[in-house]
Design a protein around this motif. Sequence first.
Motif, short mmCIF file in Angstrom:
data_model
loop_
_atom_site.label_atom_id
_atom_site.label_comp_id
_atom_site.label_asym_id
_atom_site.label_seq_id
_atom_site.Cartn_x
_atom_site.Cartn_y
_atom_site.Cartn_z
N GLU A 185 -6.01 35.25 29.60
CA GLU A 185 -5.39 35.77 30.82
C GLU A 185 -6.43 36.31 31.79
OE1 GLU A 185 -2.18 36.98 33.46
OE2 GLU A 185 -2.69 35.33 32.12
N HIS A 186 -7.47 36.95 31.28
CA HIS A 186 -8.54 37.44 32.16
C HIS A 186 -9.23 36.28 32.85
CE1 HIS A 186 -12.66 38.97 33.07
NE2 HIS A 186 -11.94 39.96 33.54
N ALA A 187 -9.51 35.20 32.11
CA ALA A 187 -10.13 34.02 32.71
C ALA A 187 -9.24 33.44 33.80
CB ALA A 187 -10.41 32.97 31.64
N ALA A 188 -7.94 33.38 33.55
CA ALA A 188 -7.02 32.86 34.56
C ALA A 188 -7.04 33.71 35.82
CB ALA A 188 -5.60 32.80 33.98
N GLN A 189 -7.09 35.02 35.67
CA GLN A 189 -7.12 35.91 36.84
C GLN A 189 -8.40 35.73 37.64
OE1 GLN A 189 -6.55 39.69 34.93
NE2 GLN A 189 -4.33 39.44 34.74
N VAL A 190 -9.53 35.58 36.95
CA VAL A 190 -10.81 35.40 37.64
C VAL A 190 -10.83 34.06 38.38
CG1 VAL A 190 -13.30 35.08 37.30
CG2 VAL A 190 -12.09 36.90 36.08
N VAL A 191 -10.38 33.00 37.71
CA VAL A 191 -10.38 31.69 38.36
C VAL A 191 -9.42 31.68 39.55
CG1 VAL A 191 -9.82 29.24 38.04
CG2 VAL A 191 -11.10 30.47 36.28
N LEU A 192 -8.29 32.33 39.43
CA LEU A 192 -7.36 32.43 40.56
C LEU A 192 -8.03 33.11 41.74
CD1 LEU A 192 -4.58 32.17 41.88
CD2 LEU A 192 -3.94 34.32 40.75
N ALA A 193 -8.70 34.23 41.48
CA ALA A 193 -9.39 34.94 42.57
C ALA A 193 -10.47 34.06 43.20
CB ALA A 193 -10.00 36.23 42.04
N ARG A 195 -10.54 30.78 43.35
CA ARG A 195 -9.89 29.73 44.15
C ARG A 195 -9.42 30.28 45.48
NH1 ARG A 195 -8.26 25.04 41.30
NH2 ARG A 195 -6.55 24.75 42.76
N GLN A 196 -8.96 31.53 45.51
CA GLN A 196 -8.51 32.14 46.76
C GLN A 196 -9.67 32.43 47.70
OE1 GLN A 196 -6.48 35.45 44.93
NE2 GLN A 196 -4.47 34.46 45.06
N LEU A 197 -10.83 32.70 47.12
CA LEU A 197 -12.02 33.00 47.93
C LEU A 197 -12.75 31.75 48.39
CD1 LEU A 197 -13.39 35.98 45.82
CD2 LEU A 197 -12.50 36.12 48.15
N GLY A 198 -12.58 30.65 47.67
CA GLY A 198 -13.28 29.42 48.04
C GLY A 198 -13.31 28.45 46.90
N ARG A 199 -14.37 27.66 46.81
CA ARG A 199 -14.51 26.64 45.80
C ARG A 199 -14.96 27.25 44.47
NH1 ARG A 199 -19.15 23.83 44.79
NH2 ARG A 199 -20.02 24.66 46.74
#
Length: 232
Positions: A185-193, A195-199
């Motif tokens: 879940e932590h990895a998912a939250q980091v990857v989501l952030a 993606r929202q910031l850029g590539r």
Amino acid sequence: METRENAAGDEQRVRADVVTVCRLMHERRLIAATDGNVSVRLGPDRVLVTPSGVHKGLLTSADLIVTDMQGRTLAGRGTPTSEMPLHLAVYEARADVGAVVHAHPPTATAFSIAGVPLDACVLPEVVVTLGAIPTTEYATPSTPEGAAVIRRHIPKCDALILARHGTVTVGRDVLKAYYKLEKVEHAAQVVLAARQLGRVQTLSPEEVARLEGLREQFGLSGRVYPCRTDET
């Protein structure tokens, strides 16, 4: 030689750990209400499992049920989790697994609903401990289809996302299985952030190879699913 008293004491410690894990899942919003289920292999022919329909934040050790390897109740009140076939499929496929945690972490589950995989080599700590976090095909919950999906995927990994249905993480004991849930879940939250910031920038193949080498250096066990190094 193990005595009956020692065996009973071991089971009480395992029951306490299962209750702790269930409360952590609820407190950290990795499940809601009666969602999620946890099991521990007590021996070659017995499994300790959470009951169906009980709020995990209110669960007690007395609520837990002991079944055989066919899911038949040996001790305890109530009905074993409806996801019992999923748990038994893991134990059938992986003799090294001592515990299974099935939860509904919101961010990781949302990735599967959006059709976005979490299989890229992004976070060093995930590459070292889990590799990629594969997403399975969809299967109706609490059916033989779900167990079939587990049999196809769990031999290759210690953590996976069930499409639209949360995660399954496994370990030698229930705490280790739970730690992997938090990591997913932590990895998912980091990857989501990201993606929202850029590539999302992945690690290089050379760095991935170095990280994989650390597993042997640290003496880490478990199954690691290969991750992608192409950028997303």
